[in-house]
Design a protein around this motif. Sequence first.
Motif, PDB file in Angstrom:
ATOM      1  N   SER A 254      11.184   1.481 -47.804  1.00  0.00           N
ATOM      2  CA  SER A 254      11.144   0.667 -46.586  1.00  0.00           C
ATOM      3  C   SER A 254       9.789  -0.017 -46.425  1.00  0.00           C
ATOM      4  CB  SER A 254      11.464   1.528 -45.351  1.00  0.00           C
ATOM      5  OG  SER A 254      10.441   2.476 -45.102  1.00  0.00           O
ATOM      6  N   ARG A 255       8.710   0.701 -46.738  1.00  0.00           N
ATOM      7  CA  ARG A 255       7.383   0.074 -46.622  1.00  0.00           C
ATOM      8  C   ARG A 255       7.228  -1.042 -47.660  1.00  0.00           C
ATOM      9  NH1 ARG A 255       2.561   0.146 -44.204  1.00  0.00           N
ATOM     10  NH2 ARG A 255       0.659  -0.099 -45.458  1.00  0.00           N
ATOM     11  N   PHE A 256       7.742  -0.818 -48.851  1.00  0.00           N
ATOM     12  CA  PHE A 256       7.711  -1.856 -49.881  1.00  0.00           C
ATOM     13  C   PHE A 256       8.486  -3.093 -49.429  1.00  0.00           C
ATOM     14  CE2 PHE A 256      10.061  -3.662 -53.552  1.00  0.00           C
ATOM     15  CZ  PHE A 256       8.986  -4.285 -54.195  1.00  0.00           C
ATOM     16  N   ILE A 257       9.694  -2.912 -48.910  1.00  0.00           N
ATOM     17  CA  ILE A 257      10.504  -4.051 -48.457  1.00  0.00           C
ATOM     18  C   ILE A 257       9.826  -4.755 -47.283  1.00  0.00           C
ATOM     19  CG2 ILE A 257      12.706  -4.744 -47.432  1.00  0.00           C
ATOM     20  CD1 ILE A 257      12.912  -4.063 -50.396  1.00  0.00           C
ATOM     21  N   CYS A 258       9.210  -3.988 -46.388  1.00  0.00           N
ATOM     22  CA  CYS A 258       8.485  -4.607 -45.278  1.00  0.00           C
ATOM     23  C   CYS A 258       7.351  -5.482 -45.813  1.00  0.00           C
ATOM     24  CB  CYS A 258       7.935  -3.521 -44.354  1.00  0.00           C
ATOM     25  SG  CYS A 258       7.366  -4.145 -42.753  1.00  0.00           S
ATOM     26  N   SER A 259       6.693  -5.035 -46.870  1.00  0.00           N
ATOM     27  CA  SER A 259       5.605  -5.835 -47.469  1.00  0.00           C
ATOM     28  C   SER A 259       6.141  -7.115 -48.097  1.00  0.00           C
ATOM     29  CB  SER A 259       4.838  -5.006 -48.505  1.00  0.00           C
ATOM     30  OG  SER A 259       5.484  -4.941 -49.760  1.00  0.00           O
TER      31      SER A 259
ATOM     32  N   TYR B 240       3.919   4.640 -40.530  1.00  0.00           N
ATOM     33  CA  TYR B 240       4.620   5.918 -40.629  1.00  0.00           C
ATOM     34  C   TYR B 240       4.677   6.681 -39.311  1.00  0.00           C
ATOM     35  CZ  TYR B 240       5.249   5.185 -45.552  1.00  0.00           C
ATOM     36  OH  TYR B 240       5.643   4.664 -46.760  1.00  0.00           O
ATOM     37  N   GLU B 241       3.714   6.463 -38.437  1.00  0.00           N
ATOM     38  CA  GLU B 241       3.829   7.032 -37.095  1.00  0.00           C
ATOM     39  C   GLU B 241       5.084   6.485 -36.424  1.00  0.00           C
ATOM     40  OE1 GLU B 241       0.281   6.021 -35.022  1.00  0.00           O
ATOM     41  OE2 GLU B 241      -1.011   7.273 -36.279  1.00  0.00           O
ATOM     42  N   ASP B 242       5.321   5.188 -36.603  1.00  0.00           N
ATOM     43  CA  ASP B 242       6.488   4.549 -35.987  1.00  0.00           C
ATOM     44  C   ASP B 242       7.779   4.925 -36.708  1.00  0.00           C
ATOM     45  OD1 ASP B 242       4.836   3.339 -34.136  1.00  0.00           O
ATOM     46  OD2 ASP B 242       4.651   1.472 -35.261  1.00  0.00           O
ATOM     47  N   LEU B 243       7.758   4.902 -38.048  1.00  0.00           N
ATOM     48  CA  LEU B 243       8.973   5.198 -38.799  1.00  0.00           C
ATOM     49  C   LEU B 243       9.447   6.626 -38.553  1.00  0.00           C
ATOM     50  CD1 LEU B 243      11.104   4.348 -40.868  1.00  0.00           C
ATOM     51  CD2 LEU B 243       9.551   5.098 -42.679  1.00  0.00           C
ATOM     52  N   ALA B 244       8.511   7.577 -38.518  1.00  0.00           N
ATOM     53  CA  ALA B 244       8.882   8.975 -38.303  1.00  0.00           C
ATOM     54  C   ALA B 244       9.587   9.171 -36.968  1.00  0.00           C
ATOM     55  CB  ALA B 244       7.638   9.862 -38.376  1.00  0.00           C
ATOM     56  N   ALA B 245       9.252   8.331 -36.005  1.00  0.00           N
ATOM     57  CA  ALA B 245       9.843   8.456 -34.663  1.00  0.00           C
ATOM     58  C   ALA B 245      11.064   7.563 -34.469  1.00  0.00           C
ATOM     59  CB  ALA B 245       8.797   8.109 -33.607  1.00  0.00           C
ATOM     60  N   GLN B 246      11.186   6.505 -35.276  1.00  0.00           N
ATOM     61  CA  GLN B 246      12.187   5.480 -34.985  1.00  0.00           C
ATOM     62  C   GLN B 246      13.220   5.259 -36.084  1.00  0.00           C
ATOM     63  OE1 GLN B 246       9.883   1.937 -34.194  1.00  0.00           O
ATOM     64  NE2 GLN B 246       8.600   2.953 -32.666  1.00  0.00           N
TER      65      GLN B 246
ATOM     66  N   LYS C 163      21.819   1.422 -46.429  1.00  0.00           N
ATOM     67  CA  LYS C 163      21.175   0.193 -46.906  1.00  0.00           C
ATOM     68  C   LYS C 163      21.024  -0.862 -45.804  1.00  0.00           C
ATOM     69  CE  LYS C 163      22.253  -3.801 -49.750  1.00  0.00           C
ATOM     70  NZ  LYS C 163      23.171  -4.390 -50.750  1.00  0.00           N
ATOM     71  N   THR C 164      22.093  -1.159 -45.091  1.00  0.00           N
ATOM     72  CA  THR C 164      22.057  -2.217 -44.071  1.00  0.00           C
ATOM     73  C   THR C 164      21.068  -1.889 -42.961  1.00  0.00           C
ATOM     74  OG1 THR C 164      24.357  -2.808 -44.525  1.00  0.00           O
ATOM     75  CG2 THR C 164      23.432  -3.540 -42.419  1.00  0.00           C
ATOM     76  N   GLN C 165      21.066  -0.627 -42.534  1.00  0.00           N
ATOM     77  CA  GLN C 165      20.145  -0.216 -41.466  1.00  0.00           C
ATOM     78  C   GLN C 165      18.682  -0.312 -41.910  1.00  0.00           C
ATOM     79  OE1 GLN C 165      22.375   3.544 -40.971  1.00  0.00           O
ATOM     80  NE2 GLN C 165      22.235   3.163 -38.769  1.00  0.00           N
ATOM     81  N   LEU C 166      18.420   0.078 -43.169  1.00  0.00           N
ATOM     82  CA  LEU C 166      17.048  -0.005 -43.678  1.00  0.00           C
ATOM     83  C   LEU C 166      16.571  -1.453 -43.722  1.00  0.00           C
ATOM     84  CD1 LEU C 166      15.470   1.993 -46.563  1.00  0.00           C
ATOM     85  CD2 LEU C 166      15.182  -0.480 -46.507  1.00  0.00           C
ATOM     86  N   LEU C 167      17.406  -2.351 -44.199  1.00  0.00           N
ATOM     87  CA  LEU C 167      17.024  -3.761 -44.266  1.00  0.00           C
ATOM     88  C   LEU C 167      16.755  -4.334 -42.877  1.00  0.00           C
ATOM     89  CD1 LEU C 167      19.479  -5.049 -47.017  1.00  0.00           C
ATOM     90  CD2 LEU C 167      16.982  -5.018 -47.173  1.00  0.00           C
ATOM     91  N   LYS C 168      17.621  -3.984 -41.931  1.00  0.00           N
ATOM     92  CA  LYS C 168      17.442  -4.480 -40.559  1.00  0.00           C
ATOM     93  C   LYS C 168      16.153  -3.934 -39.951  1.00  0.00           C
ATOM     94  CE  LYS C 168      19.713  -4.686 -36.031  1.00  0.00           C
ATOM     95  NZ  LYS C 168      20.905  -4.286 -35.236  1.00  0.00           N
TER      96      LYS C 168
ATOM     97  N   THR D 149      13.414  -2.829 -41.485  1.00  0.00           N
ATOM     98  CA  THR D 149      12.193  -3.354 -42.114  1.00  0.00           C
ATOM     99  C   THR D 149      11.941  -4.809 -41.725  1.00  0.00           C
ATOM    100  OG1 THR D 149      13.453  -3.787 -44.134  1.00  0.00           O
ATOM    101  CG2 THR D 149      12.175  -1.770 -44.064  1.00  0.00           C
ATOM    102  N   TYR D 150      13.001  -5.588 -41.596  1.00  0.00           N
ATOM    103  CA  TYR D 150      12.807  -6.972 -41.145  1.00  0.00           C
ATOM    104  C   TYR D 150      12.247  -6.991 -39.721  1.00  0.00           C
ATOM    105  CZ  TYR D 150      13.644 -11.685 -39.525  1.00  0.00           C
ATOM    106  OH  TYR D 150      13.460 -12.944 -38.987  1.00  0.00           O
ATOM    107  N   ASN D 151      12.842  -6.184 -38.838  1.00  0.00           N
ATOM    108  CA  ASN D 151      12.363  -6.139 -37.451  1.00  0.00           C
ATOM    109  C   ASN D 151      10.942  -5.590 -37.372  1.00  0.00           C
ATOM    110  OD1 ASN D 151      14.758  -7.175 -36.453  1.00  0.00           O
ATOM    111  ND2 ASN D 151      15.661  -5.158 -36.077  1.00  0.00           N
TER     112      ASN D 151
END
Length: 412
Positions: free
Chosen positions: A99-104, A43-49, A375-380, A382-384
Amino acid sequence: MRDPFERICSFNQSRDAQFTAMKYTLMTSSAFRFFRGSCHLYYEDLAAQQTWSDLTTTWICGDLHVENFGSYRSRHQVVYFDLNDFDEAILAHPTWDVSRFICSIFLAGKALNITDENLKIIAEQLLDEYIKALAFGKAYAVEKETVDGMLKKYIQMVSERDFIEFIETHSVLDKKTQQRYLKIDQKKYFKIDSKKRYAELISMFTTYLNPPAQQPIIRWQVLDVAVRVAGTGSIGLDRYVFLVYDSDNKNYILFDVKQAQTSSLSLSPFFKIEQPEWTDQAQRIQFIQTLMQYETPAELSRLDFNGQAYIVKALQPEQDKIDFKQCMDKPKKFTDACYNMARLIAYAQLRSAGRKGSSNADELINFAQDAALWKTQLLKYTYNYAQQVEQDYQSFCKSYAAVMADSSKASK
């Protein structure tokens, strides 16, 4: 310079050193376990990125991954499957939990030997299930009567577990005194070495269960207490298991008592969403859990001890998580196992909509209907980010091994 080891050590510096070392060792076991133990990094990274726009707000679990869904029995004696960890729960954007769920999914799936190609398909399918459930706008429960496949078998299995066998697995009967004690295994349960601390804990919990207004009748007899280690992220915080005898019903109960701390999400310098004022952090956790779950587990409450707030809940034989080893090399089975998890995220957000700063249900529905915008941006992303977690994991393992080697040399 990105240094995950330094960031993690800084975050955990106030925790018990013995158990923090155990936490770090567990985090070196896999990238997914590392991910589970470093929610604050995510979340430190997500909040900034964050690369997509999400102006809605909702209550989120805060540390959502595939291992933070599980079964439990409610006060009505019904077994449910739901989100089950709210230590990090906070008011944030709905896509943060997703996003955290999809990353998992990417990280857990890789550990199950599922290919990147299949995981990208699974991730999109699960995100679509979340979006569809949120857009429909109605929150349902997940219980054995409403599901099928792998999850139905799982809930049926845990519903049939024997309570007496559960108690005997976690405790032992002294044949001389006929007194029952917790099993100290040095893995999940650890002895409290300080006799003074032990006595204080027994006295505190006895008073908690038997308030002065009910005395001199003592219904709940506190027989034993030990330090409890469970999960990954919370290791190092104060956590206890109490063995209690209920003299009214002639049975034993195990209680989990866990220290409540400020959500790590709110500690990020990039986090800007205003939060309600809480009496203490245990109130935050209990309030949000009650909002987001269809039914809360039996005996969910909170207490204060020596100036610290704790969450209390009964441990149950029905309390469990899906065994994902069954999904090894089986992408379809992995999808089946996680299908209802994606829907549960939407249900929890709808259930808590409009409360204490959360967007209302119509706003969440509109957000889901506009999913093509994000949607597309979130998937990209979380994969990265899953690839970033793999790199951070390798860096953490290398740094931790060097520290342990230096420590070993210094002790000789």
